[in-house]
Design an enzyme around this catalytic site. Structure first.
Site: not given
Ligand code: NAP
Length: 702
Positions: A278, A315
């Protein structure tokens, strides 16, 4: 995407993440039956409002293979529990958490949100546990496997057929969550997983992980779930994916770039591991062409709420707001009036209506994205600058504050970024459309979203619009004056409804009642004889062995009754007097029963008995009238009238004990009881089936 590995202590990356060796509280993970505190590779989480460091997170040194094995060896005990046992445990967990909710609200302050925002996460999350517990107790029988359909005949004489069953996957579900809902994000995923009988490993986003960790701590302390069924990794997952196998599942919520990278892990391809994603979703709101004053106000209310609630970090938030060209100026003006009243600042102050973003990193990220949107659209309120607005009660430089920012894109068909880029903050873009065909094409440029709202005049027909945009969405919320007071709103995913969306939204599906539970189970078609299908499904299948006894089954308690126990009743010949009397008693004088001439021209060629008479007469044949353990008849399912019953036909009933489900005893005053489902077959003198159905009775236990 953040590259976390290989960072040195106290080093800051380009997005403001600091990898620190500060002497701060370290957030332990819960793995292998104990709390694990790492010694290195920490990432610091800062207070969203004050900018002060709050805690540090790392899972460095945690043996990921052992974590996976622990889930499969210890946590898999949950698969041996019945659906009702799992659901009852979940309800107890929900109650336990609810009693401790203030602790979670306290921690939420560091994430910058108002109490109202935190409510969605905390009580919305706990409410999802309650809702899932109740869905499963209501809709599933008290078994470990789920039988999906009735007997599928595959042979001429009924000795070979099939049913589909779903069993708990013999693996683990890994849930990687986003920062915006640290509690709801975990609970909405672990509820269906645990109900499916599958252990979970949760990896929360580093930002906000303190809240997830507090909830897990209480769940572990409560002891309601089997050890190993819930593990928590605060920090990175390192090589965890290398230990996943063919029965495992991964879900991901976050940015599309991270999700796509994770999904490409070779193990997933090798073992066809289900990966649900998602991700960024450029959701829409649509104001329909004949909008009146009331509709416009509803539309403005919804867009405003989605921009400001949770500081736009949902989201489901509305990123693109489409309005008829002639109404653009009116909507813009009304929205700006409302947005100007928003008080941004420290959410602990009473007059503050919008708090901070979750982190400084998010503030930079939103600003970057607004800059991109600004290439297509004019900023009519707010800014892509970060400091030129008022922040109440704290230092705007230190906190992760961002002003409500409204853009207007006058040429949405030519836009490059508006339909692609999600600024994950209080940001939305208004744009005009000319007609419904163009509107549907513009919506589709989002390439798949979680949700769209259509705000319409109550009587306006929007069937074609819905048909055009539905394939691009997981959920459509249609708002009008009739439902405005009670609508749960654009931005609320509900346990009963699908949450997810195609394409850019990740292609996944969460929630949706039992659909989500089934995601963690394997569907298997079981082919065989009726007897084996009865044994496996614990539900009598026509054609299976049956038992007859001299004692009437209605004289037996729930515990005495055996599945397959049958009563063959006496016969009854249906007379014209029966039909006339039933017609008079019920008032049903339909010509096929009461009008000889009309009936001769009808489908049946002569008068036939009322179907409801056959059901009533069948009850008269199988019921044992004396007081006994049967408390009440409480329903009937799957009724079909197969052949007509004509005057002079003779009917007979086969009543067979099909399924038994004990009911939990809520009130000690109440006698313990269970639900017995009886298979009813009414046949005529030629042994032809004339009616078939299930009846449900409440029967006392011993
Ligand atoms: P993200 O950087 O993609 O992180 C999402 C999850 O993935 C976090 O738990 C993160 O952990 C983990 N993660 C990151 N790199 C990883 C890796 N290499 N291996 C395993 N896990 C990893 O996203 P975010 O910073 O939380 O949010 C960024 C953007 O996502 C937002 O600006 C928004 O556009 C979008 N978003 C969408 C939704 C939705 O439901 N559609 C919800 C929230 C955010 P860490 O935090 O420890 O890095």
């Amino acid at each position: 995407m953040l590259e976390l590995e290989g960072q040195l202590p106290n080093q800051e990356d380009s997005k403001g993440n600091v990898y620190s060796s500060l002497s701060l509280k370290s957030l332990p993970s819960y793995a292998n039956g104990q709390w694990f505190t790492a010694q290195a590779d920490f990432r610091t989480v800062y207070h969203a409002v004050t900018g002060e460091p709050v805690y540090q997170v790392s899972s460095h040194g945690l043996d990921m293979q052992a974590v996976v094995n622990h889930a499969k060896k210890q946590g898999s005990k949950i698969a041996s529990w019945t659906f009702h046992e799992r659901a009852n445990a979940l309800k107890q967990v929900a109650q336990y958490l609810l009693e401790r909710k203030e602790e979670f609200y306290e921690l939420a302050k560091a994430t910058g949100c108002t109490r109202k925002d935190a409510w969605i996460d905390i009580e919305g999350g706990i409410g999802t546990l309650f809702a899932y517990s109740s869905i499963v107790r209501r809709e599933l029988s008290n078994e470990t496997a789920l039988v999906e359909d009735s007997w599928i005949p595959l042979s001429k004489h009924g000795t070979f057929g099939a049913k589909h069953i779903l069993t708990s996957k013999a693996g683990v579900a890994v849930h990687i969550n986003a920062f915006n809902f640290p509690i709801w994000g975990m609970l909405e995923k672990i509820a269906p997983t645990l109900l499916a009988g599958v252990p979970c490993i949760v990896k929360p986003a580093t930002e906000g992980s303190e809240m997830t960790q507090a909830v897990v701590k209480h769940i572990v302390e409560s002891g309601f779930l089997p050890e190993g069924s819930l593990q928590l990794i605060c920090g990175q997952i390192y090589d965890l994916f290398d230990y996943l196998g063919p029965q495992d599942t991964v879900t991901f919520t976050g940015s599309a770039s991270t999700g796509q990278k994770l999904r490409a892990h070779p193990r997933f391809n090798q073992y066809s591991i289900a990966f649900t994603m998602e991700a960024d979703s450029v959701n829409s709101a649509i104001l329909t062409p004949d909008a009146n004053e009331e509709t416009i106000d509803l539309f403005v209310r919804e867009v405003f709420r989605e921009m400001t609630s949770k500081t736009g970090q949902k989201c489901t938030a509305i990123r693109r707001a489409f309005v008829p060209e002639s109404l653009l100026a009116t909507v813009q003006e009304k929205l700006i009036v409302k947005l100007k009243k928003v008080v941004v600042g420290n959410p602990e102050l009473e007059n503050v209506t919008m708090g901070a973003l979750a982190s400084i990193k998010q503030k930079y990220d939103v600003a970057e994205k607004v800059e991109l949107l600004n290439k297509d659209a004019e900023i009519v309120l707010g800014s892509h600058l970060r400091h030129d607005f008022t922040v109440e009660g704290t230092d705007s430089e230190k906190g992760a504050f961002y002003p409500p920012t409204l853009l207007v894109c006058h040429k949405p068909t030519e836009a490059e970024y508006i339909h692609q880029v999600e600024a994950f903050g209080p940001v939305s873009t208004l744009m005009p459309y000319q007609d419904l065909n163009q509107l549907a094409a513009l919506v589709a440029l989002g390439e798949g979203s979680l949700v769209a709202s259509v705000v319409r005049n109550t009587n306006q027909n929007i069937e074609q619009l819905i048909a055009n945009i539905a394939p691009w969405h997981g959920r459509l919320h249609i708002l009008d004056a009739q439902n405005a007071k009670e609508s749960t709103g654009h931005g609320s995913p509900l346990p009963h409804l699908v949450h997810g969306g195609p394409g850019r939204a990740g292609g996944g599906e969460e929630l949706g009642g039992l659909r989500a539970v089934k995601h963690y189970m394997q569907r298997t078609a079981i082919q065989g004889s009726p007897n084996v299908i009865t044994q496996i499904g614990h539900s009598w299948t026509a054609g299976s062995d049956y038992f007859e006894d001299r004692v009437h089954p209605f004289k037996k308690s729930f515990d005495e009754l055996r599945i397959g126990e049958r009563l063959l009743t006496a016969r009854r010949t249906v007379t014209e007097a029966d039909i006339v009397n039933f017609g008079c008693l019920s008032g049903d004088h339909f010509y096929a029963h009461m009008d000889k001439i009309g009936a001769e021209d009808s489908f049946f060629g002569e008068r036939v008995a009322h179907g409801y008479f056959i059901v009533s007469a069948a009850a008269g044949l199988f019921v044992d009238a004396a007081p006994g353990p049967v408390i009440a008849n409480y329903g009937m399912d799957n009724l079909r009238f197969v052949e007509p019953v004509k005057i002079g036909d003779t009917i007979q009933v086969e009543l067979t004990c099909k399924q038994k489900t004990p009911k939990p005893q809520k009130d000690p005053e109440q006698k313990p009881h269970g639900v017995v489902v009886w298979d009813i077959k009414v046949k005529n003198q030629r042994n032809e089936l004339v009616a078939t159905y299930d009846i449900l009775t409440l029967v006392e236990r011993e």
